[in-house]
Design a protein around this motif. Structure first.
Motif, PDB file in Angstrom:
ATOM      1  N   HIS A   1     -16.848  27.749  20.527  1.00 40.30           N
ATOM      2  CA  HIS A   1     -17.826  28.696  20.513  1.00 40.30           C
ATOM      3  C   HIS A   1     -17.161  30.031  20.720  1.00 40.30           C
ATOM      4  O   HIS A   1     -16.276  29.984  21.524  1.00 40.30           O
ATOM      5  CB  HIS A   1     -18.784  28.440  21.171  1.00 40.30           C
ATOM      6  CG  HIS A   1     -19.561  26.898  21.025  1.00 40.30           C
ATOM      7  ND1 HIS A   1     -20.423  26.690  19.976  1.00 40.30           N
ATOM      8  CD2 HIS A   1     -19.459  25.889  21.859  1.00 40.30           C
ATOM      9  CE1 HIS A   1     -20.842  25.533  20.153  1.00 40.30           C
ATOM     10  NE2 HIS A   1     -20.246  24.823  21.213  1.00 40.30           N
TER      11      HIS A   1
ATOM     12  N   PHE B   1     -26.162  21.050  27.054  1.00 46.88           N
ATOM     13  CA  PHE B   1     -27.347  22.173  27.746  1.00 46.88           C
ATOM     14  C   PHE B   1     -27.740  21.877  29.115  1.00 46.88           C
ATOM     15  O   PHE B   1     -28.088  23.047  29.847  1.00 46.88           O
ATOM     16  CB  PHE B   1     -28.062  22.433  26.849  1.00 46.88           C
ATOM     17  CG  PHE B   1     -29.326  23.559  27.151  1.00 46.88           C
ATOM     18  CD1 PHE B   1     -28.895  24.832  27.173  1.00 46.88           C
ATOM     19  CD2 PHE B   1     -30.549  22.975  27.391  1.00 46.88           C
ATOM     20  CE1 PHE B   1     -29.649  25.966  27.270  1.00 46.88           C
ATOM     21  CE2 PHE B   1     -31.406  24.252  28.000  1.00 46.88           C
ATOM     22  CZ  PHE B   1     -31.146  25.560  27.830  1.00 46.88           C
TER      23      PHE B   1
ATOM     24  N   HIS C   1     -24.835  33.908  24.782  1.00 43.22           N
ATOM     25  CA  HIS C   1     -26.222  33.335  24.568  1.00 43.22           C
ATOM     26  C   HIS C   1     -26.821  32.200  25.302  1.00 43.22           C
ATOM     27  O   HIS C   1     -27.689  31.845  25.639  1.00 43.22           O
ATOM     28  CB  HIS C   1     -26.357  33.141  23.031  1.00 43.22           C
ATOM     29  CG  HIS C   1     -27.638  32.471  22.529  1.00 43.22           C
ATOM     30  ND1 HIS C   1     -28.907  33.207  22.330  1.00 43.22           N
ATOM     31  CD2 HIS C   1     -27.861  31.286  21.928  1.00 43.22           C
ATOM     32  CE1 HIS C   1     -29.758  32.343  21.883  1.00 43.22           C
ATOM     33  NE2 HIS C   1     -29.315  31.173  21.660  1.00 43.22           N
ATOM     34  N   PHE C   2     -25.738  31.051  25.176  1.00 45.71           N
ATOM     35  CA  PHE C   2     -25.998  29.964  25.894  1.00 45.71           C
ATOM     36  C   PHE C   2     -26.365  29.879  27.300  1.00 45.71           C
ATOM     37  O   PHE C   2     -27.207  29.572  27.888  1.00 45.71           O
ATOM     38  CB  PHE C   2     -24.811  28.786  25.640  1.00 45.71           C
ATOM     39  CG  PHE C   2     -24.542  28.483  24.472  1.00 45.71           C
ATOM     40  CD1 PHE C   2     -25.397  28.339  23.379  1.00 45.71           C
ATOM     41  CD2 PHE C   2     -23.133  27.908  24.046  1.00 45.71           C
ATOM     42  CE1 PHE C   2     -25.239  28.123  21.960  1.00 45.71           C
ATOM     43  CE2 PHE C   2     -22.750  27.608  22.512  1.00 45.71           C
ATOM     44  CZ  PHE C   2     -23.896  27.685  21.597  1.00 45.71           C
TER      45      PHE C   2
ATOM     46  N   THR D   1     -30.367  26.591  21.578  1.00 47.66           N
ATOM     47  CA  THR D   1     -28.969  26.524  21.663  1.00 47.66           C
ATOM     48  C   THR D   1     -28.331  25.248  21.075  1.00 47.66           C
ATOM     49  O   THR D   1     -27.979  24.241  21.588  1.00 47.66           O
ATOM     50  CB  THR D   1     -28.626  26.284  23.123  1.00 47.66           C
ATOM     51  OG1 THR D   1     -29.427  24.988  23.826  1.00 47.66           O
ATOM     52  CG2 THR D   1     -28.848  27.377  23.989  1.00 47.66           C
TER      53      THR D   1
ATOM     54  N   ASP E   1     -21.390  33.589  21.563  1.00 47.15           N
ATOM     55  CA  ASP E   1     -22.193  32.268  21.616  1.00 47.15           C
ATOM     56  C   ASP E   1     -22.296  31.839  23.051  1.00 47.15           C
ATOM     57  O   ASP E   1     -23.498  31.335  23.405  1.00 47.15           O
ATOM     58  CB  ASP E   1     -21.505  31.098  20.678  1.00 47.15           C
ATOM     59  CG  ASP E   1     -21.669  31.324  19.305  1.00 47.15           C
ATOM     60  OD1 ASP E   1     -22.692  31.972  18.854  1.00 47.15           O
ATOM     61  OD2 ASP E   1     -20.680  30.831  18.610  1.00 47.15           O
TER      62      ASP E   1
END
Length: 322
Positions: free
Chosen positions: A222, A39, A229-230, A31, A226
């Motif tokens: 983003h 994160f 995915h994160f 990421t 995105d």
């Protein structure tokens, strides 16, 4: 014989925790559009939701066994051992790479062993010095290698900052391992699994407070794909490392003496190195191999110091209830 089984069971839980935790070093690389703190917040938001879902059916019963001191411990353990630690790990991985960060954090067994040297039946420091020196030498080697031969894609300043982040992660999680083990010894009415879930809920609540300033005021933009995915990566890391790995570690902490439980964490370092080299699609270079060998030798040597003589009770193991 029962004491031997208890020790073996504790090591097994510790190994499982280390394998689960190996993926935490890979998450920030997967990421790269998020900072280490972002994160960490996203991961622990997922951890908090998972934990709340698992604990909700018995929430009142579990909470009735907790004192104000227990809640205070949960607050600091969550803040320092989860949010601060993982923010530093994520930043270190993005700045200096998985190999260097995981090897520096791999010094945790040394600090935990030193913290437990005054516990009852602990091995004398004199016997541990050679093994500790090996482990420290491995970390010094990998740190100097990162500084002397900077990565082509990063500057020397980034490498210094990455090493400082890794050292900060080393200190914070060593504190967590010691403090959590000692608090668990006092919280006898709450299972290891429920304590891990309570830690997750507390960390999730703290992450929720940080989410607005961390994400809303960020200048990064983003796409929807995105963010999917994160969240997918953060959720996977949260489930595997936080929920399953945390429960295994708490169980190991109750079954093993503090000085020995820290040594089992070398499995986390080895797993992280394997994942890191696979991600970078390369083999370790000579200094990295030497550092790995020194660290593993030091930890294995320390483990051998805790091995009981024939017919003798394992060091630090308690007599089980009859």
């Amino acid at each position: 014989m029962l004491a031997d089984r208890t020790l073996l069971k504790g090591v097994g839980f510790g190994v499982c925790a280390g394998l689960c935790w190996g993926v935490i070093f890979l998450g920030p690389q997967l990421t790269s559009g998020l900072s280490g703190l972002q994160f960490a917040v996203l991961r622990f938001l997922c951890y908090g939701l998972f934990s709340l879902g698992f604990l909700l059916p018995r929430w009142r019963r579990v909470c009735s066994n907790l004192s104000a001191a227990d809640w205070k411990s949960l607050f600091w353990l969550s803040l320092i051992g989860n949010l601060l630690y993982y923010s530093l790990v994520g930043s270190g991985v993005q700045l200096v790479g998985i190999a260097t960060t995981s090897l520096i954090v791999g010094l945790i067994p040394v600090l935990v062993t030193l913290a437990g040297r005054n516990d009852s039946n602990a091995i004398s420091l004199r016997r541990l010095v050679p093994s500790l020196c090996c482990a420290v030498a491995g970390v010094i080697l990998i740190s100097s290698h990162a500084l002397i031969a900077p990565n082509q894609t990063t500057s020397a300043i980034h490498n210094v900052l990455g090493i400082l982040c890794a050292v900060g992660a080393l200190v914070t999680w060593s504190w967590y391992a010691v403090s959590n083990a000692r608090r668990l010894a006092l919280v006898t009415e709450v299972s290891s699994h429920d304590w891990a879930l309570l830690t997750g809920i507390m960390t999730g609540a703290q992450s929720l407070l940080l989410a607005v300033p961390v994400f809303v005021f960020s200048d990064q933009v983003h796409s929807t794909s995105d963010w999917m995915h994160f969240v997918f990566v953060a959720g996977g890391v949260a489930l595997l490392s936080s929920v399953i790995g945390g429960a295994c570690w708490n169980q190991a902490s109750r079954l093993l003496p503090l000085a020995l439980s820290g040594q089992v964490l070398v499995i986390e370092t080895l797993a992280a190195l394997v994942f890191g080299f696979l991600w970078e699609q390369r083999l370790p270079d000579v200094p990295e191999l030497a550092a790995i060998a020194l660290l593993v030798t030091g930890v294995a040597w320390c483990l051998s110091c805790h091995r009981p003589a024939p017919g003798q009770q394992p060091v630090g193991a308690e007599q089980p209830d009859q």
